[in-house]
Design an enzyme around this catalytic site. Structure first.
Site: not given
Length: 823
Positions: A160, A425
């Site tokens: 960069e 249940s």
């Protein structure tokens, strides 16, 4: 005459003594006076004049003409070009300076410039301090330059801004190179430095305008003046966008490599640096090949700059390309989402970075995810089961593992917390515990036979009836008819009250059908309610946040569940443990039996096999598992004792490693159940009593069960009824399940509420804000969520009002009419 004679013989001035005689001379008659006409010659004789003219003509012919100038020679055009370039450069500089002054004047004064705060990050850690996830708009915490892998800044600088440490914020050479490349048709390059990119990210919009570029340059000069190069580089690496909603190297590293930026290798650092050119297009989650190609370019640049050797380059290039899913992956992200919601409910929206210490155990989290995926991968397809969820809590209700679905990358909906489904249940333990409180015993005989409640006739799962059975046997075999009878004998309202006491916060309809689990609950509240049986009858409030601190280490919130209220008597808890142990040893939960451990639990299956659950526990941990489909599609005869029980066994076998097997609470201790509810002494019945009660329907209120503490006060629903208490300081307690034990440290307890109105760590004065006791705590999972259609198992669905208890749950009094009719 004398004067005229002197005038005729006048001699014109000349410079013949200083130059050759053949030089050019100007005669007197060729001179021009002011009016443009030849001047008047003095009087001369005609002969003299005639004699002089031929002489002058001959002299003029003999002289050589002077050479003519040729315009400056060969370098004249170049000199003119340089001259005009110089002139134009001056004017261009003046114009640019004017524009800079103009646009600079539109900016705020430099004395008011400041670095905007980085959006707050929420760092979520497990009990061992490892990072579970980061949450926030950035997706990761900020790291110092020294904490990062050294390859990261090297890779970014190489690709960069090679002259980052030598320029003053703007790189003229870089700009010139970019201009030349762009004009000559080579790949387009940008001339922005890292400082300029940081200025753009911090202060400016992405618009490509001349004004924005000038402001970017001015801000770059200010950044270079205000901060060191290392500070600028650290700010850039912690804020730049890396694609896939990741800002900063820490977020990107965890997003793509599932590791910290402290630990990335050379190839991974090159991949991250390569993303800066086009974060979204080059993301490994979108195009791994493009990301790899760009990483190779970065590695070559690093070699040119001398950051790596040839051997390093060869090793990095031989590594396989990075692959990442299109979204965050890992079951821990379900827990992280739950943490975010809980933190906001506890301290409000964080304004600074916070560290959230949770109760999660990453070893158990990995085991939980593996167990669910193993079962679904092996049998899920053929049984039409596509999703599963798991919650595992300890004796205090601390969540040790949570899995909200099969794959977080595919679906982020948390089925363990936000989905509410019928438990089937699996709700029966609350029914049987209510019966025990009312005076029933495990060996009490009940009749398994057809029963009709209003228009509802519940049936057993196998559609068979066993006649007289003990209560413990009916529970182990999950007989629906017996559970329905117990609800009507005890009263639906009593069952609902007990379920709420144990931690079921969802609304439950007080009717007979709750015996078969028709009211919807979340898996996390159902599992934590079972933990009350495991721990001997104490409230186990589900919680995942243990402590919240700010960057300075100041405690913003501390959970305290060290002294929970008792919600079941010890005999009732011990008896339920024994009965649920039979479910695993000889009942519907045989598939959940684990070697070397005494375990208890209960299975649950809803009508048409839409949902299947198994919730069970050892003396150490309680775990609940749900299996089903998001759209409520029917599974192929999957029951709670099938896939959920198998997954439960696999997970609990891994979870119990390292613990010494211990028996369940109360087993083998001979704890006696409380005596049956005492009946009031009835006075002798008189004829007046019989006559006054001749018509049926008279009722009397029964006495409450003896030797059982009253239920805690329900949570207040409005601010007017919420108790106000002064803030206090308390010590931190440790435990054996992984909590830190920090002696002699004073911190604020959970009764203090920190929001926008108070500074971080500030004690809220008494009466300033409403206080929420930990027994009234309700987590974010209380919110309702869409639930696929489902019903109860084992028979027709009863109407909603079947078996609704009368006012006050009063028992019917026998009258003369009943005696005559034989009732």
């Amino acid at each position: 005459m004398a004067a005229r004679g002197r005038s005729d013989k006048r001699v014109e001035p000349s410079f013949e003594g200083s130059r050759p005689s053949d030089d050019f001379r100007l005669d007197a008659d060729e001179r021009v006076v002011g009016n443009g006409r030849p001047g008047k010659r003095p009087s001369r004789t005609e002969n003299e004049d005639r004699d002089e003219r031929p002489e002058r003509a001959r002299s003029s012919r003999n002289r050589k003409a002077p050479p003519r100038r040729q315009g400056g020679g060969f370098f004249a055009p170049l000199r003119r070009l340089v001259y005009w370039c110089f002139v134009l450069g001056i004017w261009a500089g003046i114009a640019v300076g004017g524009l800079v002054l103009y646009y600079g004047a539109k900016m705020p004064a430099a004395s008011t410039w400041s670095i905007p705060d980085r959006p707050p990050n929420m760092k979520i850690t497990a009990v061992d301090g490892s990072v579970v996830a980061n949450r926030g708009s950035t997706g990761g915490e900020a790291l110092a330059l020294e904490e990062m892998s050294p390859y990261l800044p090297q890779a970014v600088i190489a690709i960069e801004d090679r002259r980052f440490y030598s320029h003053f914020g703007v790189d003229p050479l870089g700009l010139a190179r970019a201009l030349v490349n762009n004009l000559t048709g080579q790949p387009i390059q940008g001339g922005s430095t890292i400082t300029q990119q940081l200025a753009k990210n911090l202060f400016l919009s992405p618009d490509r305008t001349f004004e924005r570029k000038i402001q970017e340059v001015l801000l770059s000069f200010w950044l270079e003046h205000k901060f060191t190069k290392d500070q600028i580089l650290a700010m850039y690496l912690n804020r730049v966008f890396f694609g896939s909603n990741a800002y900063g190297v820490e977020a990107a590293s965890r997003r793509y490599f599932n590791k910290s930026a402290r630990d990335v290798n050379l190839g991974e650092a090159a991949t991250l640096a390569g993303l800066l050119k086009a974060p979204s297009r080059l993301s490994p989650a979108r195009d791994p090949k493009a990301a790899e190609a760009r990483a190779q370019v970065v590695l070559g640049t690093m070699r040119e700059e001398g950051y790596v050797t040839d051997s390093d380059l060869k090793t990095a290039m031989s590594q396989p390309p990075a692959k990442a899913k299109s979204y965050w992956t890992g079951a821990q992200h379900y827990a992280a989402d739950m943490v975010v919601d809980e933190v906001k409910s506890l301290i409000g929206e964080p304004k600074v970075d916070v560290t959230v210490e949770t109760t999660l155990d990453m070893r158990l989290e990995a085991a939980a995810e593996k167990s669910l995926n193993d079962v679904l991968k092996k049998e899920g397809s053929k049984l039409n089961a596509s999703q599963a969820a798991l919650v595992s809590v300890d004796a205090t209700g601390a969540i040790r593992a949570l899995v909200g679905g099969r794959d977080y990358a595919t679906s982020q909906f948390n089925r363990a917390v936000k989905a509410k489904r019928q438990p089937g249940s699996a709700f029966k333990p609350f029914v049987y515990a209510s019966a025990l409180e009312a005076g029933a015993r495990p060996d009490s005989m009940v009749n398994d036979a057809p029963v009709k409640i209003g228009n509802w006739s519940p049936e057993n799962f196998d559609e068979k009836y066993r006649g007289p059975v003990t209560l413990a046997s009916a529970f182990a075999q999950s007989l629906n008819t017996v559970a329905a009878q117990l609800v009507m004998q005890v009263g639906p309202d009593k069952v609902v009250s007990l379920a709420h006491r144990l931690g079921i916060d969802s609304d439950i309809q007080a009717n007979a059908s709750i015996a078969l689990g028709t009211s919807e609950v979340s898996l996390v509240e159902l599992t934590s309610a079972y933990a009350s049986f495991m721990n001997g009858g104490y409230k186990a409030t589900p919680h995942i946040v243990k402590r919240i601190t700010d960057p300075d280490g100041k405690v913003l919130y501390e959970a305290d569940y060290a002294n929970p209220p008792r919600v079941l008597s010890e005999p009732v808890a011990a008896t339920m443990n024994g009965m649920m142990n039979r479910v695993i040893n000889e009942g519907t939960g045989k598939a959940a039996k684990i070697d070397g451990w005494q375990a208890a639990g209960k299975s649950g299956t809803t009508q048409s096999f839409r949902d299947a659950l198994f919730v069970g526990y050892t003396s150490i941990m309680t775990t609940g598992i749900w299996v089903g489909n998001d759209d409520g599609a029917f599974m192929k005869k999957v029951t709670g004792g099938g896939l959920p029980a198998k997954a439960w066994k696999e997970y609990m076998t891994a979870a119990m490693k390292g613990y010494t097997p211990t028996p369940l609470f109360g087993t083998g201790r001979g704890l006696d159940l409380p005596p049956p509810a005492a009946q009031p002494d009835s006075p002798s019945t008189t004829i007046g009593d019989i006559i006054s009660g001749i018509l049926p329907g008279a009722r009397q209120a029964p006495e409450p069960p003896a030797d059982y503490p009253p239920a805690p006060r329900p949570p207040a629903q409005d601010s007017a009824s919420i108790e106000r208490e002064p803030a206090r300081v308390r010590p931190v307690y440790g435990d054996s399940q992984g909590y830190d034990n920090r002696d002699n440290r004073q911190i604020y307890d959970n009764r203090q509420i920190y929001g926008d109105r108070g500074r971080r760590g500030e004690v809220i004065p008494p009466g300033d804000v409403p206080v929420r006791d930990y027994r009234q705590y309700r987590g974010p999972y209380d919110s309702s969520a869409p639930v696929p259609p489902g019903a109860i198992g084992g028979g027709p669905v009863p109407p909603g009002d079947v078996g609704i208890a009368g006012p006050g749950g009063q028992a019917r009094q026998t009258t003369l009419f009943d005696l005559i009719m034989g009732q």
